[in-house]
Design a protein around this motif. Structure first.
Motif, PDB file in Angstrom:
ATOM      1  N   ASN A  56       0.850  -1.181   0.000  1.00  0.00           N
ATOM      2  CA  ASN A  56       0.000   0.000   0.000  1.00  0.00           C
ATOM      3  C   ASN A  56       0.892   1.240   0.000  1.00  0.00           C
ATOM      4  O   ASN A  56       1.767   1.381   0.857  1.00  0.00           O
ATOM      5  N   GLU A 126      -9.777   6.839   0.360  1.00  0.00           N
ATOM      6  CA  GLU A 126      -8.704   6.224   1.152  1.00  0.00           C
ATOM      7  C   GLU A 126      -7.640   7.262   1.522  1.00  0.00           C
ATOM      8  O   GLU A 126      -7.149   7.292   2.661  1.00  0.00           O
ATOM      9  N   TRP A 129      -8.931   9.481   4.237  1.00  0.00           N
ATOM     10  CA  TRP A 129      -8.897   8.789   5.520  1.00  0.00           C
ATOM     11  C   TRP A 129      -7.505   8.872   6.155  1.00  0.00           C
ATOM     12  O   TRP A 129      -7.369   9.168   7.349  1.00  0.00           O
TER      13      TRP A 129
END
Length: 265
Positions: A56, A126, A129
């Motif tokens: 990620n 994402e 966040w």
């Protein structure tokens, strides 16, 4: 859908501006702008590592920035080389190493311009966040350790005598800067991220009479720069990240040309 991506851009930009305000105040007070540049350059190395190992990207960037922050603090303690020289070596080496690593990754579809100069309008839920969680964590830590951080900034020797763990506070400050740079890179990119730490804080300084006032005003000016920059980007079809920085620079120039500004504390 149109309103969704616009909302994400605004929320992401405001989230970064809120946390870079008080954190940027310490960067200005302690003259740490070159530290910020060094950590920002290391973020691209995190991107290349994330792509190479299929991790990620947000996690890879955060881990790389935090690791480089620890390495910088550790190497600075050794005093075998001047700090500015060390920072220059780390900054350019990590950036170049990241670019070289990316060139060896076959079929790597990556927009380097977005990472170098930011892509505020491409923020995903994402990303938002990560910005909100990372920024919120930094604000909580700053609030909790604010008295110790201020004491350390005023006089490290006196703070140590009063029981402030100066070395730990210095490392904590570096880690917070690294975390903010990592989560905010998508806003203005590797080459411009330090500007959001420095310019709003520098703009707030001549208008402030206390550290707390400067921190709050820096966040406010950063939020204004984000909104104005986004509006200018839509109106003139310019890159969003650089537009935010230009808006912040314009505010800075206006404040320093304003004859009735207060004297700084």
């Amino acid at each position: 859908m149109y309103y969704d991506f616009l909302l994400f851009a605004v929320l992401g930009g405001l989230g970064v501006a809120l946390v870079t305000g008080p954190l940027g105040a310490f960067v200005v007070w302690r003259r740490m702008s070159y530290f910020g540049d060094s950590l920002a350059h290391s973020a691209l190395l995190g991107v290349s590592i994330g792509i190479f190992f299929e991790l990620n990207l947000n996690i890879a960037i955060i881990l790389c920035c935090l690791l480089l922050a620890v390495v910088l603090v550790a190497m600075q303690k050794q005093q075998f080389i001047a700090t500015d020289t060390l920072l220059g070596i780390m900054a350019h080496s990590s950036l170049s190493l990241g670019l070289v690593t990316i060139s060896f990754i076959e079929d790597a579809r990556i927009d380097l311009m977005a990472f170098l100069f930011g892509d505020l309008l491409a923020i995903l839920p994402e990303d938002l966040w990560w910005i909100l969680v990372g920024g919120g964590l930094v604000l909580i830590v700053l609030y909790y350790f604010w008295p110790q951080m201020i004491a350390m900034t005023i006089n490290e020797e006196l703070a140590a005598v009063e029981g402030v763990p100066v070395a730990k506070m210095r490392l904590l400050l570096m880690l917070m800067i690294a975390l903010v740079i990592a989560v905010a890179m998508k806003i203005v990119g590797v080459l411009l991220i330090t500007s959001l730490l420095i310019i709003p804080a520098a703009s707030a300084r001549p208008l402030s009479r206390s550290p707390e006032q400067m921190a709050l005003l820096a966040s406010l000016l950063g939020c204004i720069a984000v909104v104005v920059g986004l509006l200018a980007s839509f109106e003139f079809d310019t890159p969003a990240g650089p537009s935010v920085v230009v808006a912040a620079m314009t505010i800075f120039i206006g404040i320093y040309l304003w004859p009735k500004k207060r004297s700084q504390f």
